[in-house]
Design a protein around this motif. Structure first.
Motif, PDB file in Angstrom:
ATOM      1  N   PRO A   9       1.053  -1.181   0.112  1.00  0.00           N
ATOM      2  CA  PRO A   9      -0.199  -0.049   0.179  1.00  0.00           C
ATOM      3  C   PRO A   9       1.299   1.556  -0.060  1.00  0.00           C
ATOM      4  O   PRO A   9       2.008   1.290   0.610  1.00  0.00           O
ATOM      5  N   ALA A  14      -1.860   3.935   5.000  1.00  0.00           N
ATOM      6  CA  ALA A  14      -2.632   2.680   4.794  1.00  0.00           C
ATOM      7  C   ALA A  14      -0.369   1.671   5.008  1.00  0.00           C
ATOM      8  O   ALA A  14      -1.048   0.376   5.885  1.00  0.00           O
ATOM      9  N   ASN A  19      -3.086   0.258  10.893  1.00  0.00           N
ATOM     10  CA  ASN A  19      -3.665   0.092   9.774  1.00  0.00           C
ATOM     11  C   ASN A  19      -3.946  -2.175   9.898  1.00  0.00           C
ATOM     12  O   ASN A  19      -2.836  -2.127  10.057  1.00  0.00           O
ATOM     13  N   ALA A  51     -13.300  -3.687   2.827  1.00  0.00           N
ATOM     14  CA  ALA A  51     -12.544  -3.072   3.059  1.00  0.00           C
ATOM     15  C   ALA A  51     -14.013  -1.725   2.252  1.00  0.00           C
ATOM     16  O   ALA A  51     -14.015  -0.439   2.330  1.00  0.00           O
ATOM     17  N   ASN A  55     -15.546   0.975   4.390  1.00  0.00           N
ATOM     18  CA  ASN A  55     -15.498   3.002   4.295  1.00  0.00           C
ATOM     19  C   ASN A  55     -15.631   2.887   3.172  1.00  0.00           C
ATOM     20  O   ASN A  55     -15.903   4.440   2.948  1.00  0.00           O
ATOM     21  N   SER A  61      -8.114   3.379   1.564  1.00  0.00           N
ATOM     22  CA  SER A  61      -8.134   2.085   1.781  1.00  0.00           C
ATOM     23  C   SER A  61      -8.702   2.042   0.761  1.00  0.00           C
ATOM     24  O   SER A  61      -8.024  -0.102   0.823  1.00  0.00           O
ATOM     25  N   GLU A  64      -6.748   1.039  -2.487  1.00  0.00           N
ATOM     26  CA  GLU A  64      -5.430   0.066  -1.344  1.00  0.00           C
ATOM     27  C   GLU A  64      -5.873  -1.205  -1.907  1.00  0.00           C
ATOM     28  O   GLU A  64      -4.604  -1.770  -2.303  1.00  0.00           O
TER      29      GLU A  64
END
Length: 163
Positions: A9, A14, A19, A51, A55, A61, A64
């Motif tokens: 990442p 990240a 993380n 993820a 989010n 994130s 990534e």
């Protein structure tokens, strides 16, 4: 056998020690390097999905995680699927105003598209790459121009074989 190397990442968030995805990325990398691409791909897809759900699909994130998923997908030889994943990432980075990240993901999508040998698959993926390149044209628009020329050539060849 060529070893897959999963990209790390790139954002500070990240890479930070807090993380929760870092151990997962390391596990995916270890699986890929051990040649267990199917397991690495399953884990990458699950993390990508988790993820995005946690989010939102455009959160850094999540993007990534999707890039790791795209990389493993490409390593498995699923080039069209990897192009679609990287294209999605590139467009979302562009929407967020992260031009450098958008350019990098767009370049990966574009490079993978260039490796697709099946004419029908190459045209289908090329249409998506060209749409992406309208938003992320590359320096001085050269990547857009290259994609437009290649897609036109592929479409002409495809139409000749269908006649």
């Amino acid at each position: 056998m060529r070893r897959a190397v999963t990209p790390a990442p790139r954002s500070e968030a990240a890479r930070s020690s807090n993380n929760p995805l870092i151990p997962s990325y390391l596990r995916i990398r270890a699986l890929a390097e051990a040649g267990e691409l199917d397991r690495a791909a399953q884990m990458a897809a699950a993390i990508d999905d988790a993820a995005a759900r946690a989010n939102g699909p455009s959160h850094p994130s999540a993007l990534e995680a999707r890039e790791v998923h795209a990389h493993i997908t490409a390593e498995r030889g699923e080039l069209s699927a990897a192009v679609a994943l990287y294209r999605d990432v590139a467009e979302r980075w562009a929407f967020l105003g992260k031009q450098e990240s958008a350019d990098e993901a767009a370049a990966r999508a574009h490079a993978l598209w260039m490796r697709i040998t099946d004419p029908t698959e190459a045209v289908r993926a090329g249409e998506a790459v060209l749409r992406m390149r309208t938003q992320i044209p590359g320096e001085n628009g050269t990547a857009y121009q290259q994609a437009a020329r290649r897609l036109k050539t592929l479409q002409a060849r495809q139409s000749q074989t269908q006649n």
